[in-house]
Enzyme design. Structure first.
Site, PDB file in Angstrom:
ATOM      1  N   ARG A 146      21.777  17.067   1.102  1.00  0.00           N
ATOM      2  CA  ARG A 146      22.136  15.656   1.200  1.00  0.00           C
ATOM      3  C   ARG A 146      23.217  15.309   0.182  1.00  0.00           C
ATOM      4  O   ARG A 146      23.253  15.883  -0.909  1.00  0.00           O
ATOM      5  CB  ARG A 146      20.910  14.765   0.932  1.00  0.00           C
ATOM      6  CG  ARG A 146      19.811  14.899   1.957  1.00  0.00           C
ATOM      7  CD  ARG A 146      20.132  14.108   3.200  1.00  0.00           C
ATOM      8  NE  ARG A 146      19.188  14.396   4.275  1.00  0.00           N
ATOM      9  CZ  ARG A 146      18.235  13.560   4.662  1.00  0.00           C
ATOM     10  NH1 ARG A 146      18.090  12.401   4.078  1.00  0.00           N
ATOM     11  NH2 ARG A 146      17.432  13.886   5.649  1.00  0.00           N
ATOM     12  N   PRO A 156       0.840  -1.207   0.000  1.00  0.00           N
ATOM     13  CA  PRO A 156       0.000   0.000   0.000  1.00  0.00           C
ATOM     14  C   PRO A 156       0.874   1.256   0.000  1.00  0.00           C
ATOM     15  O   PRO A 156       1.806   1.365   0.781  1.00  0.00           O
ATOM     16  CB  PRO A 156      -0.781  -0.099   1.321  1.00  0.00           C
ATOM     17  CG  PRO A 156      -0.613  -1.495   1.794  1.00  0.00           C
ATOM     18  CD  PRO A 156       0.663  -2.002   1.203  1.00  0.00           C
ATOM     19  N   GLU A 157       0.582   2.169  -0.902  1.00  0.00           N
ATOM     20  CA  GLU A 157       1.322   3.424  -0.942  1.00  0.00           C
ATOM     21  C   GLU A 157       0.444   4.529  -0.358  1.00  0.00           C
ATOM     22  O   GLU A 157      -0.717   4.311  -0.025  1.00  0.00           O
ATOM     23  CB  GLU A 157       1.751   3.730  -2.380  1.00  0.00           C
ATOM     24  CG  GLU A 157       2.660   2.634  -2.935  1.00  0.00           C
ATOM     25  CD  GLU A 157       4.029   3.142  -3.387  1.00  0.00           C
ATOM     26  OE1 GLU A 157       4.459   4.220  -2.954  1.00  0.00           O
ATOM     27  OE2 GLU A 157       4.650   2.433  -4.197  1.00  0.00           O
ATOM     28  N   ARG A 209       0.896 -11.138   5.379  1.00  0.00           N
ATOM     29  CA  ARG A 209       2.335 -11.308   5.602  1.00  0.00           C
ATOM     30  C   ARG A 209       2.799 -10.803   6.964  1.00  0.00           C
ATOM     31  O   ARG A 209       3.975 -10.933   7.301  1.00  0.00           O
ATOM     32  CB  ARG A 209       3.097 -10.627   4.463  1.00  0.00           C
ATOM     33  CG  ARG A 209       2.733 -11.260   3.117  1.00  0.00           C
ATOM     34  CD  ARG A 209       3.457 -10.622   1.959  1.00  0.00           C
ATOM     35  NE  ARG A 209       4.890 -10.836   2.032  1.00  0.00           N
ATOM     36  CZ  ARG A 209       5.764 -10.326   1.172  1.00  0.00           C
ATOM     37  NH1 ARG A 209       5.334  -9.548   0.197  1.00  0.00           N
ATOM     38  NH2 ARG A 209       7.048 -10.558   1.302  1.00  0.00           N
ATOM     39  N   HIS A 255      -6.655 -14.602   7.395  1.00  0.00           N
ATOM     40  CA  HIS A 255      -5.591 -13.660   7.734  1.00  0.00           C
ATOM     41  C   HIS A 255      -6.041 -12.560   8.689  1.00  0.00           C
ATOM     42  O   HIS A 255      -5.381 -11.538   8.813  1.00  0.00           O
ATOM     43  CB  HIS A 255      -4.999 -13.062   6.455  1.00  0.00           C
ATOM     44  CG  HIS A 255      -4.541 -14.113   5.486  1.00  0.00           C
ATOM     45  ND1 HIS A 255      -3.599 -15.064   5.821  1.00  0.00           N
ATOM     46  CD2 HIS A 255      -4.911 -14.378   4.210  1.00  0.00           C
ATOM     47  CE1 HIS A 255      -3.401 -15.876   4.777  1.00  0.00           C
ATOM     48  NE2 HIS A 255      -4.189 -15.484   3.804  1.00  0.00           N
TER      49      HIS A 255
END
Ligand code: ZN
Length: 293
Positions: free
Chosen positions: A160, A2-3, A115, A95
């Site tokens: 950075r 999921p984003e 998972r 699940h």
């Protein structure tokens, strides 16, 4: 995985479906799903029962729901997590990891996670969207957050000494940009992810932020239209956005802009997808001095 746009869809769904309701019963079915909680299943259950959910907020891909007692229920969907709202007695499925029932006997909230990389936990937090739980304090705002500070982001980015794609995936710099959105945004602005952050012109960085935002908003719009009011859902392999991808997963397919076959490169145990013509590789890898990839 999921984003951010999917997590935002879940947050909006939680606001509609569970905020304002009092928790009546909790059942932890798998201890791994509450491993970030300081206590066991019994303590987790008693930290929630009798509390009312006061809101549903998000920082990057983390969700947090303030409770009526100064604590908050936190959640991360990990690789495959889903938060489903379902009216009992719907079948539970193999699940189901945590079941949260409500005092009003209405639809319950189910944390389903094949998972088990995701999880739920409870920790102190204020009630407002700015009163972050401590464990989320290091997560930067995402580009969809109304308080995202673009100038600050760009100045930190250019300080950075790394490659642009690595920086985009760094949650302490900018949150919610996963592999797919990074590749899509880089393709849109015609930039290879291996370019050095320090040498990125401000205008180009600003273009990149706009592209990230556009990709996310498009995904959000499409996610929103497929949202079923019964289910506050995130499907890890959901295809709703895949139809409009220009870079991610398109190895050897023609670039939608110039027709050149797209290339795949190894990147941090994953893959990066880009156009060899629209997104030329930088001559000197930015991270060459520190570590080869
Ligand atoms: Zn191209």
């Amino acid at each position: 995985m999921p984003e951010l746009p999917e997590v935002e869809v879940v947050r909006a769904g939680l606001t509609r479906e569970v905020v304002g309701r009092e928790i009546g019963a909790v059942s932890v079915r798998h201890p791994r799903s509450i491993r970030r909680f300081q206590g066991g299943p019994v303590q987790f259950e008693s930290a929630l029962i009798g509390r009312t959910l006061r809101g549903a907020h998000r920082r990057g891909k983390y969700l947090w729901l303030p409770l009526s007692d100064g604590q908050a229920l936190l959640g991360h969907l990990g690789m495959s997590g889903q938060l489903l709202v379902a009216a009992p007695p719907s079948p539970e499925g193999p699940h189901l990891r945590v079941l949260i029932g409500f005092a009003d006997q209405g639809p319950d909230l189910r944390f389903v996670d094949q998972r088990t990389f995701g999880g739920l936990w409870v920790e102190p937090a204020g009630a407002g969207p700015d009163q972050l739980p401590t464990s989320l304090a290091h997560i930067a705002r995402d580009p969809l957050d109304p308080l995202f500070d673009e100038k600050l982001f760009i100045s930190r980015l250019r300080r950075r000494r790394t490659e642009i794609k690595r920086a985009l995936l760094d949650q302490t710099l900018i949150s919610g940009v996963g592999n797919i959105y990074a590749d899509e945004a880089l393709w849109r602005v015609g930039m290879h992810g291996g370019r050095a952050t320090a040498r990125l012109p401000v205008a180009k960085a600003s273009e990149l932020v706009a592209a990230i935002r556009d990709v996310m908003i498009e995904a959000l719009t499409q996610g929103g239209t497929s949202f079923d009011s019964l289910y506050v859902h995130v499907n890890g392999d959901s295809g709703y956005f895949s139809r409009s991808l220009n870079a991610y997963g398109r190895t050897d397919l023609p670039c939608s802009r110039c027709g050149t076959p797209m290339r795949r490169e190894a990147f941090m145990n994953r893959s990066s997808f880009s156009c060899p013509v629209c997104q030329p590789r930088p001559r000197k890898p930015a991270a060459a001095r520190t570590r080869g990839t």
